[in-house]
Design a protein around this motif. Structure first.
Motif, PDB file in Angstrom:
ATOM      1  N   THR A   1      15.861  18.188  -1.984  1.00 15.92           N
ATOM      2  CA  THR A   1      16.920  18.000  -2.977  1.00 15.92           C
ATOM      3  C   THR A   1      18.230  18.570  -2.484  1.00 15.92           C
ATOM      4  OG1 THR A   1      15.267  18.139  -4.732  1.00 15.92           O
ATOM      5  CG2 THR A   1      17.580  18.472  -5.354  1.00 15.92           C
ATOM      6  N   LEU A   2      18.200  19.695  -1.815  1.00 13.72           N
ATOM      7  CA  LEU A   2      19.429  20.287  -1.286  1.00 13.72           C
ATOM      8  C   LEU A   2      20.051  19.396  -0.210  1.00 13.72           C
ATOM      9  CD1 LEU A   2      18.364  24.087  -1.088  1.00 13.72           C
ATOM     10  CD2 LEU A   2      19.936  22.987  -2.714  1.00 13.72           C
ATOM     11  N   ARG A   3      19.207  18.830   0.669  1.00 13.38           N
ATOM     12  CA  ARG A   3      19.738  17.930   1.712  1.00 13.38           C
ATOM     13  C   ARG A   3      20.414  16.698   1.097  1.00 13.38           C
ATOM     14  NH1 ARG A   3      14.997  19.437   4.573  1.00 13.38           N
ATOM     15  NH2 ARG A   3      13.931  17.589   3.767  1.00 13.38           N
ATOM     16  N   LEU A   4      19.806  16.195   0.026  1.00  9.83           N
ATOM     17  CA  LEU A   4      20.403  15.025  -0.631  1.00  9.83           C
ATOM     18  C   LEU A   4      21.762  15.368  -1.222  1.00  9.83           C
ATOM     19  CD1 LEU A   4      20.269  12.143  -1.709  1.00  9.83           C
ATOM     20  CD2 LEU A   4      18.978  13.034  -3.680  1.00  9.83           C
ATOM     21  N   ILE A   5      21.845  16.514  -1.842  1.00  6.85           N
ATOM     22  CA  ILE A   5      23.135  16.915  -2.423  1.00  6.85           C
ATOM     23  C   ILE A   5      24.177  17.095  -1.326  1.00  6.85           C
ATOM     24  CG2 ILE A   5      24.288  18.756  -3.699  1.00  6.85           C
ATOM     25  CD1 ILE A   5      21.664  19.163  -5.273  1.00  6.85           C
ATOM     26  N   PHE A   6      23.754  17.631  -0.166  1.00  4.42           N
ATOM     27  CA  PHE A   6      24.685  17.847   0.942  1.00  4.42           C
ATOM     28  C   PHE A   6      25.217  16.528   1.482  1.00  4.42           C
ATOM     29  CE2 PHE A   6      25.230  18.080   5.554  1.00  4.42           C
ATOM     30  CZ  PHE A   6      26.276  18.992   5.640  1.00  4.42           C
ATOM     31  N   TYR A   7      24.358  15.576   1.648  1.00  3.96           N
ATOM     32  CA  TYR A   7      24.792  14.269   2.165  1.00  3.96           C
ATOM     33  C   TYR A   7      25.753  13.574   1.207  1.00  3.96           C
ATOM     34  CZ  TYR A   7      21.179  14.719   5.755  1.00  3.96           C
ATOM     35  OH  TYR A   7      20.427  15.154   6.824  1.00  3.96           O
TER      36      TYR A   7
ATOM     37  N   MET B   1       0.839  -1.173   0.000  1.00  3.55           N
ATOM     38  CA  MET B   1       0.000   0.000   0.000  1.00  3.55           C
ATOM     39  C   MET B   1       0.877   1.225   0.000  1.00  3.55           C
ATOM     40  SD  MET B   1      -2.873   1.103   2.773  1.00  3.55           S
ATOM     41  CE  MET B   1      -3.615   2.730   2.628  1.00  3.55           C
ATOM     42  N   ALA B   2       0.668   2.119  -0.965  1.00  2.66           N
ATOM     43  CA  ALA B   2       1.507   3.297  -1.129  1.00  2.66           C
ATOM     44  C   ALA B   2       1.234   4.283  -0.012  1.00  2.66           C
ATOM     45  CB  ALA B   2       1.241   3.945  -2.487  1.00  2.66           C
ATOM     46  N   ARG B   3       2.345   4.880   0.393  1.00  7.04           N
ATOM     47  CA  ARG B   3       2.218   5.896   1.420  1.00  7.04           C
ATOM     48  C   ARG B   3       1.649   7.193   0.820  1.00  7.04           C
ATOM     49  NH1 ARG B   3       7.552   5.973   5.294  1.00  7.04           N
ATOM     50  NH2 ARG B   3       7.364   3.842   6.125  1.00  7.04           N
ATOM     51  N   ALA B   4       1.042   7.921   1.649  1.00  9.60           N
ATOM     52  CA  ALA B   4       0.570   9.249   1.215  1.00  9.60           C
ATOM     53  C   ALA B   4       1.742  10.198   1.164  1.00  9.60           C
ATOM     54  CB  ALA B   4      -0.498   9.772   2.193  1.00  9.60           C
ATOM     55  N   ARG B   5       1.624  11.257   0.437  1.00 12.01           N
ATOM     56  CA  ARG B   5       2.722  12.189   0.253  1.00 12.01           C
ATOM     57  C   ARG B   5       3.137  12.785   1.584  1.00 12.01           C
ATOM     58  NH1 ARG B   5       4.980  14.943  -3.918  1.00 12.01           N
ATOM     59  NH2 ARG B   5       3.580  13.827  -5.333  1.00 12.01           N
ATOM     60  N   ASP B   6       2.219  13.008   2.480  1.00 14.85           N
ATOM     61  CA  ASP B   6       2.589  13.629   3.744  1.00 14.85           C
ATOM     62  C   ASP B   6       3.329  12.645   4.657  1.00 14.85           C
ATOM     63  OD1 ASP B   6       0.488  11.944   4.077  1.00 14.85           O
ATOM     64  OD2 ASP B   6      -0.688  13.335   5.331  1.00 14.85           O
ATOM     65  N   GLU B   7       3.218  11.305   4.381  1.00 13.37           N
ATOM     66  CA  GLU B   7       3.929  10.319   5.191  1.00 13.37           C
ATOM     67  C   GLU B   7       5.255   9.925   4.589  1.00 13.37           C
ATOM     68  OE1 GLU B   7       1.360   7.048   5.658  1.00 13.37           O
ATOM     69  OE2 GLU B   7      -0.051   8.121   6.956  1.00 13.37           O
ATOM     70  N   SER B   8       5.633  10.477   3.453  1.00 16.21           N
ATOM     71  CA  SER B   8       6.891  10.122   2.794  1.00 16.21           C
ATOM     72  C   SER B   8       8.052  10.744   3.539  1.00 16.21           C
ATOM     73  CB  SER B   8       6.879  10.583   1.335  1.00 16.21           C
ATOM     74  OG  SER B   8       6.744  12.002   1.286  1.00 16.21           O
ATOM     75  N   SER B   9       9.286  10.155   3.302  1.00 17.67           N
ATOM     76  CA  SER B   9      10.494  10.639   3.944  1.00 17.67           C
ATOM     77  C   SER B   9      10.808  12.047   3.481  1.00 17.67           C
ATOM     78  CB  SER B   9      11.655   9.709   3.624  1.00 17.67           C
ATOM     79  OG  SER B   9      12.846  10.224   4.154  1.00 17.67           O
ATOM     80  N   PRO B  10      11.217  12.878   4.428  1.00 16.57           N
ATOM     81  CA  PRO B  10      11.526  14.268   4.017  1.00 16.57           C
ATOM     82  C   PRO B  10      12.762  14.357   3.148  1.00 16.57           C
ATOM     83  CG  PRO B  10      12.042  13.914   6.329  1.00 16.57           C
ATOM     84  CD  PRO B  10      11.293  12.706   5.875  1.00 16.57           C
ATOM     85  N   LEU B  11      13.649  13.259   3.232  1.00 15.15           N
ATOM     86  CA  LEU B  11      14.851  13.321   2.408  1.00 15.15           C
ATOM     87  C   LEU B  11      14.517  13.249   0.938  1.00 15.15           C
ATOM     88  CD1 LEU B  11      17.946  13.361   2.262  1.00 15.15           C
ATOM     89  CD2 LEU B  11      17.868  10.839   2.394  1.00 15.15           C
ATOM     90  N   PHE B  12      13.507  12.482   0.646  1.00 13.92           N
ATOM     91  CA  PHE B  12      13.131  12.318  -0.766  1.00 13.92           C
ATOM     92  C   PHE B  12      11.855  13.101  -1.091  1.00 13.92           C
ATOM     93  CE2 PHE B  12      15.432   8.508   0.505  1.00 13.92           C
ATOM     94  CZ  PHE B  12      16.430   8.475  -0.446  1.00 13.92           C
ATOM     95  N   ALA B  13      11.681  14.135  -0.336  1.00 18.18           N
ATOM     96  CA  ALA B  13      10.502  14.990  -0.619  1.00 18.18           C
ATOM     97  C   ALA B  13      10.642  15.661  -1.987  1.00 18.18           C
ATOM     98  CB  ALA B  13      10.333  16.043   0.483  1.00 18.18           C
ATOM     99  N   GLY B  14       9.563  15.970  -2.562  1.00 17.54           N
ATOM    100  CA  GLY B  14       9.610  16.524  -3.917  1.00 17.54           C
ATOM    101  C   GLY B  14       9.910  18.019  -3.950  1.00 17.54           C
TER     102      GLY B  14
ATOM    103  N   ALA C   1      29.627  12.598   2.011  1.00 14.52           N
ATOM    104  CA  ALA C   1      30.140  11.229   1.850  1.00 14.52           C
ATOM    105  C   ALA C   1      31.391  11.217   0.991  1.00 14.52           C
ATOM    106  CB  ALA C   1      29.062  10.328   1.243  1.00 14.52           C
ATOM    107  N   MET C   2      31.393  12.019  -0.066  1.00 12.03           N
ATOM    108  CA  MET C   2      32.557  12.064  -0.937  1.00 12.03           C
ATOM    109  C   MET C   2      33.761  12.625  -0.187  1.00 12.03           C
ATOM    110  SD  MET C   2      30.828  13.221  -4.558  1.00 12.03           S
ATOM    111  CE  MET C   2      32.408  13.217  -5.356  1.00 12.03           C
ATOM    112  N   VAL C   3      33.520  13.668   0.613  1.00 14.68           N
ATOM    113  CA  VAL C   3      34.623  14.273   1.379  1.00 14.68           C
ATOM    114  C   VAL C   3      35.197  13.265   2.361  1.00 14.68           C
ATOM    115  CG1 VAL C   3      35.165  16.059   3.067  1.00 14.68           C
ATOM    116  CG2 VAL C   3      33.793  16.632   1.064  1.00 14.68           C
TER     117      VAL C   3
END
Length: 331
Positions: free
Chosen positions: A19-25, A1-14, A29-31
């Protein structure tokens, strides 16, 4: 059962913030990877963590290690037990073979002594094996595996590698009976090797020794003197060992001395013997052999009893009043 948009992870929020948090992580990791590759500081961290975590791994693996150790121990014990059993069986077999080899070597030595006796004396002999022993009451005789079919005749002398054993008493088709020199019914003319004194050696009741009852009081007889066949009468060839004097004492009558001698032949141990052939015929008629009665009723069995009387005052010739009990048997 698909989660609702409000229950999705904030890391992969649309939205843009996710998106900025993902780029930061990803950049962090590369550093970290570059720093770890150049300085190795994360290796120290992993090493320290391994020191803490390794006991936990060992504790978790103890049951498996214990089971494996027990299985190996039981397997080794079973293998060692089987190996030990095989080694014990091999040891027993080797001991049995060794004992058999010793017995064969001893038998070969006895046969060699018999052959040496034959070659040294240049006698016409026949090798026979003892297959039976009859040590009954006042009767000491053995049975050989040679008989009439092999050319054995009554009265033939029998010797082993050490001396005279006796003479053939009875001949059957495939076997023959030998009366031993220690039989109380047997007598053999002998000569003392050292002094040359001639007398007669009789068997004894115990069947283990020879008795010389008619030795003159003035005769020179000593303990350790060797007895040889005298050759009188022609039954036994001269010069064969008969025994060794073990004791000398005056007789109860006081007229003679009585000596006891140990037979030279291995009476109770010889397994192979020699039958002498082509011997001269004995002088005088044969002495009857009685098969029944106590030793006092048994006439001494010897081929040359006429030439060597048992008592100095006895008649020089012996004439039987009845035909021989065993025709042709010359003691």
């Amino acid at each position: 059962m698909a989660r609702a948009r409000d229950e999705s992870s904030p890391l992969f929020a649309g939205n843009a913030a996710g998106t900025l948090r993902l780029i930061f992580y990803l950049a962090l990791a590369m550093v970290l990877m570059v720093l770890d590759h150049r300085s190795g500081w994360l290796w120290r961290l992993r090493y320290g963590a391994a020191v803490v975590v390794e006991p936990v791994y060992r504790l978790a693996g103890l049951p498996a290690v214990g089971v494996r150790t027990l299985s190996v121990a039981f397997a080794d014990r079973e293998r060692l037990t089987e190996q030990n059993q095989r080694l014990r069986e091999d040891l027993l077999l080797a001991n049995a073979k060794l004992n058999r080899m010793a017995a064969v070597a001893e038998q070969n030595q006895r046969l060699k002594e018999l052959l040496d006796t034959q070659h040294s004396l240049e006698l016409n002999v026949q090798l026979a094996r003892v297959i039976g022993v009859d040590m009954g009451a006042y009767r000491y005789q053995v049975t050989l595996n040679m008989g009439a079919r092999d050319g054995v005749k009554p009265g033939q002398p029998v010797i082993d590698a050490h001396g005279v054993m006796g003479q053939v008493k009875e001949v059957l088709p495939t076997t023959s009976v030998v009366m031993l020199v220690t039989d109380p019914a047997h007598a053999i003319p002998v000569e003392i090797e050292r002094s040359g004194l001639r007398t007669v050696a009789y068997g004894s009741r115990d069947g283990n020794q020879l008795t010389l009852p008619n030795i003159p009081l003035a005769a020179d007889v000593r303990v350790g003197d060797h007895l040889l066949t005298s050759g009188l009468g022609g039954r036994f060839p001269p010069g064969f060992p008969v025994g060794e004097i073990r004791s000398v004492a005056p007789a109860s009558t006081g007229m003679f001395m009585v000596a006891q001698a140990q037979p030279a032949a291995d009476i109770d141990r010889s397994e192979d013997v020699l039958l002498l052939h082509d011997q001269a015929e004995p002088d005088g008629p044969p002495t009857p052999v009685k098969s029944m009665g106590p030793p006092s009723d048994l006439a001494p069995v010897m081929g040359d009893a006429q030439a060597a009387p048992a008592h100095p005052s006895s008649a020089p010739s012996i004439k039987p009043s009845t035909p021989p009990a065993t025709p042709g048997v010359q003691p």
